[in-house]
Scaffold this active site. Structure first.
Site, mmCIF file in Angstrom:
data_model
loop_
_atom_site.group_PDB
_atom_site.id
_atom_site.type_symbol
_atom_site.label_atom_id
_atom_site.label_comp_id
_atom_site.label_asym_id
_atom_site.label_seq_id
_atom_site.Cartn_x
_atom_site.Cartn_y
_atom_site.Cartn_z
ATOM 1 N N VAL A 144 0.850 -1.192 0.000
ATOM 2 C CA VAL A 144 0.000 0.000 0.000
ATOM 3 C C VAL A 144 0.886 1.241 0.000
ATOM 4 O O VAL A 144 0.635 2.213 -0.719
ATOM 5 C CB VAL A 144 -0.946 0.002 1.222
ATOM 6 C CG1 VAL A 144 -1.732 1.309 1.285
ATOM 7 C CG2 VAL A 144 -1.890 -1.188 1.172
ATOM 8 N N VAL A 150 2.495 1.925 -3.350
ATOM 9 C CA VAL A 150 1.545 2.540 -4.280
ATOM 10 C C VAL A 150 1.299 3.988 -3.895
ATOM 11 O O VAL A 150 1.245 4.873 -4.756
ATOM 12 C CB VAL A 150 0.210 1.755 -4.298
ATOM 13 C CG1 VAL A 150 -0.861 2.523 -5.076
ATOM 14 C CG2 VAL A 150 0.416 0.375 -4.915
ATOM 15 N N GLU A 151 1.174 4.257 -2.604
ATOM 16 C CA GLU A 151 0.854 5.600 -2.139
ATOM 17 C C GLU A 151 2.001 6.590 -2.356
ATOM 18 O O GLU A 151 1.785 7.702 -2.827
ATOM 19 C CB GLU A 151 0.496 5.568 -0.640
ATOM 20 C CG GLU A 151 -0.813 4.885 -0.312
ATOM 21 C CD GLU A 151 -2.032 5.732 -0.657
ATOM 22 O OE1 GLU A 151 -1.852 6.860 -1.150
ATOM 23 O OE2 GLU A 151 -3.160 5.256 -0.449
ATOM 24 N N SER A 152 3.216 6.204 -1.986
ATOM 25 C CA SER A 152 4.307 7.193 -1.953
ATOM 26 C C SER A 152 5.640 6.714 -2.498
ATOM 27 O O SER A 152 6.589 7.490 -2.535
ATOM 28 C CB SER A 152 4.530 7.642 -0.505
ATOM 29 O OG SER A 152 4.953 6.533 0.284
ATOM 30 N N TYR A 206 -6.265 1.586 -8.150
ATOM 31 C CA TYR A 206 -5.566 1.520 -6.869
ATOM 32 C C TYR A 206 -5.530 0.096 -6.324
ATOM 33 O O TYR A 206 -4.458 -0.421 -5.985
ATOM 34 C CB TYR A 206 -6.268 2.445 -5.880
ATOM 35 C CG TYR A 206 -5.662 2.471 -4.495
ATOM 36 C CD1 TYR A 206 -4.551 3.257 -4.209
ATOM 37 C CD2 TYR A 206 -6.215 1.718 -3.454
ATOM 38 C CE1 TYR A 206 -4.014 3.298 -2.933
ATOM 39 C CE2 TYR A 206 -5.672 1.750 -2.181
ATOM 40 C CZ TYR A 206 -4.581 2.546 -1.925
ATOM 41 O OH TYR A 206 -4.043 2.568 -0.662
#
Length: 406
Positions: free
Chosen positions: A92, A95-97, A202
């Site tokens: 996660v 993917v986020e940062s 996402y």
């Protein structure tokens, strides 16, 4: 790069350009961790995303930098392992940062977990002029774990918790009601468009990276052994420092580059611990912890710093008088010698106690305080304080008001 491309050629061609084997037991197990049925491995859009992520990782790597991955992957894995989240939730963050702690989205989301300000505050993260705990790697991870665990309890399945994390629980609830089901195959179907395109992508990105991590050959070629060993000890240690402590000073104590310390403490907006907190966590490399314990001593004058644009001809004595700060304290903080302090003509760092910032007119005495202790607290000479308060005795009673400013 040539060596890497040559190494990848040993992988079967169907792995490089045609998705993955949907009957692979490892990949089926990964989906079960997300509460997703094995049949979703036949989703063509998931195969496309898998190929896309494989190409991106081959060219750019999994993380923003390999140095970040060496620090943050063990830290994240350790915290996730202590929770009820599946270990795959590490992806996660990728993917986020992409493990960039200073990352900020166009919408204002910040930190490893890309919290919006409102959501961050709801999860107990402090955001003010001195700190932004969305960028506190450990606190934000604990907040994300708690948030995702709550979403899992609300929706019953991990993949639904992930979708809600991206688009919000209200948006997901409306999508489920409209679809008449919470089946991931229905919710993520682009033709039916129950979820926003971003949320459909996402969930597939997180799953695709998790599936990619089961490819031992690919991971070894990418030199990301950290994915194979989730039981590593976190390389980050937490120390609690007094108000107004400066990262410059900590870096000097540990004899390490300041920029490496900043990477671990991107939540400190001004490079100092907040002046309104008596004790605040700062992160240092785990292998520096013993050295820190041996060398670190708190400064005699703790607090915040003011940068004074000293004018030509101004002296240390004048600055000392203006701020009621000992001349020696200013000299030590700026590494200024006696001769250098005669004509400054530069920005000078002034160590100021916290109460100076508020510039109060009155101080309400606490139990046990004396006129002398109040004078020390505000960096005022005792004689000056007595002149301002001619009818107050040296021993103060609780609640007694002492005049500080004019």
């Amino acid at each position: 790069m040539k060596h890497l491309l040559a190494s990848i050629l040993v992988i079967p061609l169907w792995l490089l350009g045609s998705g993955f084997d949907p009957t692979d037991p490892k990949k089926i197990e990964v989906l079960s961790h997300f509460d997703i049925p094995a049949s979703y491995l036949k989703d063509p859009y998931l195969h496309d995303m898998y190929d896309q992520k494989k190409r991106e990782c081959t060219l750019q790597g999994f993380a923003d930098t390999s140095e970040n991955s060496d620090v943050f992957i063990p830290m994240l894995s350790s915290l996730i392992a202590q929770s009820d989240l599946p270990s795959e939730f590490l992806f996660v963050v990728l993917v986020e940062s992409q493990l960039e702690g200073s990352a900020t989205s166009s919408r204002g989301a910040a930190g490893l977990w890309q919290f919006m300000e409102g959501t961050g505050k709801l999860q107990g993260l402090q955001i003010d002029q001195f700190v932004d705990e969305r960028r506190d790697h450990i606190k934000s991870t604990r907040a994300a774990i708690a948030y995702l665990s709550g979403l899992k309890k609300q929706f019953g399945k991990w993949y639904l918790a992930l979708i809600a994390y991206n688009c919000g629980d209200g948006r997901l609830s409306r999508a489920i009601a409209k679809a008449g089901t919470s089946d991931i195959r229905v919710l993520t179907d682009p033709k039916r468009a129950y979820l926003p395109p971003e949320s459909r992508k996402y969930i597939r990105k997180v799953i695709a990276l998790s599936l990619l991590a089961t490819d031992d050959v690919f991971i070894s070629k990418m030199q990301y052994d950290t994915f194979a060993n989730t039981q590593q000890e976190s390389p980050i240690a937490t120390v609690y420092l007094p108000e107004g402590e400066n990262l410059d000073r900590i870096a000097a104590v540990l004899e390490m580059p300041k920029k490496k310390l900043v990477v671990l403490n991107t939540h400190l907006k001004k490079g100092i611990t907040p002046p309104n907190e008596q004790s605040y966590p700062v992160y240092i490399p785990q292998n520096k912890l013993d050295e820190f314990r041996k060398k670190y001593r708190t400064k005699e004058l703790k607090g915040y710093f003011v940068l004074d644009p000293a004018k030509s001809g101004e002296t240390l004595e004048q600055l000392s008088k203006r701020y009621n700060v000992p001349k020696t304290a200013i000299m030590m903080e700026n590494m200024i010698g006696t001769d250098d302090g005669r004509n400054l003509n530069r920005r000078v760092k002034i160590p100021i106690n916290k109460p100076f910032l508020t510039n109060p007119r009155l101080h309400k005495a606490k139990s046990g305080e004396t006129l002398a202790s109040v004078a020390k607290l505000y960096n005022i000479k005792l004689e000056q304080l007595k002149l301002k308060n001619p009818f107050i005795t040296s021993i103060l009673y609780e609640g007694e008001e002492v005049k500080i400013g004019d």
